[in-house]
Design a protein around this motif. Sequence first.
Motif, PDB file in Angstrom:
ATOM      1  N   GLN A 185    -107.562   6.939 -32.981  1.00  0.00           N
ATOM      2  CA  GLN A 185    -108.199   7.883 -32.063  1.00  0.00           C
ATOM      3  C   GLN A 185    -109.520   7.331 -31.528  1.00  0.00           C
ATOM      4  N   PHE A 195    -104.021   8.816 -37.025  1.00  0.00           N
ATOM      5  CA  PHE A 195    -104.938   7.984 -37.808  1.00  0.00           C
ATOM      6  C   PHE A 195    -106.264   7.846 -37.065  1.00  0.00           C
ATOM      7  N   SER A 196    -107.364   8.169 -37.733  1.00  0.00           N
ATOM      8  CA  SER A 196    -108.676   8.248 -37.072  1.00  0.00           C
ATOM      9  C   SER A 196    -109.079   6.969 -36.335  1.00  0.00           C
ATOM     10  N   GLY A 215    -106.932  16.668 -33.836  1.00  0.00           N
ATOM     11  CA  GLY A 215    -107.540  15.461 -33.294  1.00  0.00           C
ATOM     12  C   GLY A 215    -109.052  15.493 -33.312  1.00  0.00           C
ATOM     13  N   LEU A 216    -109.666  14.324 -33.209  1.00  0.00           N
ATOM     14  CA  LEU A 216    -111.118  14.213 -33.194  1.00  0.00           C
ATOM     15  C   LEU A 216    -111.686  14.934 -31.967  1.00  0.00           C
ATOM     16  N   LEU A 240    -112.867   6.167 -42.833  1.00  0.00           N
ATOM     17  CA  LEU A 240    -111.952   6.610 -41.777  1.00  0.00           C
ATOM     18  C   LEU A 240    -110.480   6.592 -42.189  1.00  0.00           C
ATOM     19  N   HIS A 241    -110.228   6.420 -43.492  1.00  0.00           N
ATOM     20  CA  HIS A 241    -108.844   6.319 -43.944  1.00  0.00           C
ATOM     21  C   HIS A 241    -108.341   7.600 -44.605  1.00  0.00           C
ATOM     22  N   TYR A 248    -100.447  15.759 -40.594  1.00  0.00           N
ATOM     23  CA  TYR A 248    -101.860  15.685 -40.267  1.00  0.00           C
ATOM     24  C   TYR A 248    -101.999  15.068 -38.881  1.00  0.00           C
ATOM     25  N   TYR A 285    -107.207  11.759 -44.553  1.00  0.00           N
ATOM     26  CA  TYR A 285    -106.398  12.566 -43.643  1.00  0.00           C
ATOM     27  C   TYR A 285    -107.242  12.977 -42.440  1.00  0.00           C
ATOM     28  N   SER A 286    -106.631  12.975 -41.278  1.00  0.00           N
ATOM     29  CA  SER A 286    -107.334  13.414 -40.072  1.00  0.00           C
ATOM     30  C   SER A 286    -106.880  14.825 -39.693  1.00  0.00           C
ATOM     31  N   HIS A 287    -107.732  15.518 -38.956  1.00  0.00           N
ATOM     32  CA  HIS A 287    -107.428  16.895 -38.566  1.00  0.00           C
ATOM     33  C   HIS A 287    -106.249  16.919 -37.601  1.00  0.00           C
TER      34      HIS A 287
END
Length: 424
Positions: free
Chosen positions: A303, A299-300, A96-97, A88-89, A296, A91-93
């Motif tokens: 979220q 942080f996942s 958002g999730l 989960l570390h 980005y 880059y996140s979209h």
Amino acid sequence: MTNSKEYEFVQNGDSTDQLCENSRPFGVDVSDRVKRLPAYLFAELNKLKYEKRKAGVDVIDLGMGSPSDPPASRVIDKLIEVVRNPRLHAYSHASGLMQLRKEVTSRYLKYYGVRLDPNSEVIICMGSKEALSYLCLALLGSGDTSIVPSPYFPPHLHAVMLASANAILLDVTKPDELLSNIASTCQFLQPKPKLLILNYPHNPTTAVVDPEFYVEIVRLAKRFGFMVISDLAYGDVCFGGYKAPSFLSVAGAKDVGVETTTMSKGYNMAGWRVGFCCGNAEIIRALSTIKTYYNYGVFSPLQIAAITAIRFSDREVESQAKIYQKRRDILCNGLERIGWQVDKPQATMFVWQKIPLEFSGKMSSFDFAMKLLREADVLVSPGSAFGEAGEGYLRMALVEKDDRLKQAVRQIKKICNIGKNNNS
């Protein structure tokens, strides 16, 4: 009084520990959009606050609207759990999730009766401030005009200025008059305003509206062809049976605009920087485009913890509103006992208070705020920090504990000396 223009605005926020000399604010030739930013009136207040605290003085800080209470324990536990997951570390979209976007749609349906498509009508942002700033970049440009609430929450004005657009400030304290002024502005101004920014419950004045207000806003938007951004940052913090309506709950709202919300206030997740923007799919797409170019996503693990908060923290959100209501009553009742004329707010985490009559006309809101800090060790926000329309007022944030608020009233009474009795 030290000239507030001696220091230039440094950060787009409520506080900063940096100061820039007006005579040479930057060592390089910065852009015009930065030069246009107004003076930062909190700089001298914060400088004095830090000096006092460094000297060991206990300053009661009612200046910044930063929640001092923690998030629900289950939300913190979820963050601790998922942050250990090495997957989960990455880059996140930027949008958002998907599961968090679905939770946002469920919340809107539950609280406001609004149906949203999580694929095209919801985007996760790093707080509502980021959403507003990027929206202005996506929707405005040089020569464009936006109507901005007045008195204004500084980022509402600064986001327009940083997009190189112009702002027209309209008084929001009387919603009926605001509607009339919007119509007049759109009718006689050329080119017509492209965007309207709204913020109810309003920071700083605590003004509120009913759903019928938004019905008229949608009608005006369709008549004059402007877009709408509704900032519902304080929708979770309402008192005495009042419930803040959502702009999106009005028929046709999604045709003309979007709404930003945040987990900072009701959920006490201010530093987590999790917010949402919902509504018109084309505006959301434009916002997503800007976000993709700048950064980005959130942080996942934050979220995922936010999903837990929305699913299971309804009771905590309601309890937090009651905490703010109790603090409101302590501060307002205390100020009334020492002779101040007070109107209790129906929402937000602030009290918008006129300067006492014995000082009104004799000193500015900035001078009076400095007096409170120098002589009573209480920090408040001067109304002039929210534009000329805020002059004569103070904004007091309900972020200190009950006993600290009572102590603040006692210390204020010592310098005002207008109390009705000594049992404050």
